[in-house]
Design an enzyme around this catalytic site. Structure first.
Site, short mmCIF file in Angstrom:
data_model
loop_
_atom_site.label_atom_id
_atom_site.label_comp_id
_atom_site.label_asym_id
_atom_site.label_seq_id
_atom_site.Cartn_x
_atom_site.Cartn_y
_atom_site.Cartn_z
N ASP A 169 0.85 -1.19 0.00
CA ASP A 169 0.00 0.00 0.00
C ASP A 169 0.89 1.25 0.00
O ASP A 169 1.71 1.42 0.90
CB ASP A 169 -0.89 -0.02 1.26
CG ASP A 169 -1.96 1.06 1.23
OD1 ASP A 169 -1.79 2.06 0.51
OD2 ASP A 169 -2.97 0.90 1.93
N GLU A 245 -1.19 -11.01 -8.17
CA GLU A 245 -2.32 -10.41 -8.90
C GLU A 245 -2.00 -8.97 -9.28
O GLU A 245 -2.28 -8.53 -10.40
CB GLU A 245 -3.58 -10.47 -8.02
CG GLU A 245 -4.81 -9.92 -8.71
CD GLU A 245 -6.01 -9.86 -7.79
OE1 GLU A 245 -5.94 -9.16 -6.77
OE2 GLU A 245 -7.02 -10.53 -8.09
N GLU A 246 -1.39 -8.22 -8.36
CA GLU A 246 -1.06 -6.83 -8.63
C GLU A 246 0.00 -6.71 -9.73
O GLU A 246 -0.09 -5.86 -10.61
CB GLU A 246 -0.57 -6.15 -7.35
CG GLU A 246 -0.44 -4.64 -7.45
CD GLU A 246 -1.77 -3.94 -7.66
OE1 GLU A 246 -1.77 -2.87 -8.30
OE2 GLU A 246 -2.80 -4.47 -7.20
#
Length: 269
Positions: A169, A245-246
């Site tokens: 993040d 996934e990112e």
């Protein structure tokens, strides 16, 4: 990681019973908010020290349960002697864990994820893979945990050989920078659990966050950056770039990926 059976529709259950193949969980049933407040109280369970942790629920082929009754029912008479060596902090949907499980089949690795639904998804995925590929994926597992608070509760000094921080993040707002996963304070904990010669892998598609992580790691006396040319032969790097996934989303959008890896120096250094 609990061995909780997945709820199935009757047709699905009948199909699996006849073939013995368990369908992998679908992400659409496990979606939730992308971020979680790491400073709030999430009512997490954690051991007071690493030696008090019962890893048998996560790695039943490697650890005897600490509970006497469960130990009596276990097929093991003693632990395998292995300890967790890889930790994927904020592992998301587990892409890296699944990819590395067969690359390093003799190495125990753990994903740590704070989001409830995401942890449930990865848990069910690993259980399905174990069922469908006997003898494989017994070396990977996941815990719902806040690694920014409790990492030393799970790992001994110099236990880990690899730590992964993949597309964390970015916390763009300046007042949120204290919640970033790489800070001077947290690096001291990472240096404690990472053995000399161990590697921290960082990657992000946000250049500002990449520069932040590089700045803090460069400034820390216990880490030295690994030149890019030395990473060519590291089998983990390709999966760091593309297994999550990112990472796959960034690849589809033709975005940039900023990789930086650091070696934990020896005490003599």
């Amino acid at each position: 990681m609990e061995n909780t059976p997945v709820q199935k529709r009757p047709a699905e259950a009948a199909a699996e019973e006849s073939t013995g193949v368990v369908r992998l969980p679908q992400k659409k049933f496990f979606r939730q908010r992308a971020h979680s407040n790491i400073f709030s109280d999430h009512h997490l369970d954690y051991p007071v020290s690493p030696d008090r942790m019962d890893w048998s629920k996560n790695y039943p082929k490697h650890f005897v349960p600490k509970d006497p009754e469960a130990a009596a029912a276990s097929s093991l008479t003693q632990d395998s002697g292995k300890k967790i060596e890889f930790a994927d902090i904020g592992c998301g949907y587990g892409g890296l864990l699944v990819a590395l499980a067969t690359v390093y089949p003799e190495t125990l690795m753990l994903g740590m994820e704070i989001r409830v639904k995401v942890e449930e998804y990865v848990n069910q995925k690993i259980l399905a893979l174990r069922n469908n590929h006997p003898g494989s994926y017994d070396n990977v597992s996941i815990l719902r945990m806040n690694a920014m608070k409790f990492l030393p509760n799970f790992f001994e000094k110099h236990q880990l050989s690899k730590l992964f921080f993949l597309f964390p993040d970015p916390h763009f707002k300046k007042r949120k920078h204290k919640a970033r996963i790489i800070t001077s304070t947290l690096l001291a904990e990472y240096a404690y659990v990472l053995r000399p010669g161990g590697i921290i892998y960082t990657i992000s598609d946000v250049k500002d966050l990449h520069l932040w992580m590089v700045k803090h790691l460069d400034a820390h006396p216990l880490f030295v950056r690994i030149p890019d040319e030395e990473l060519v032969d590291d089998p983990a790097v390709e999966h760091v770039r593309n297994a999550t996934e990112e990472g796959q989303k960034v690849e589809r959008n033709k975005g940039d990926k900023y990789l930086a890896c650091y070696r934990r120096v020896t005490d003599e250094e």
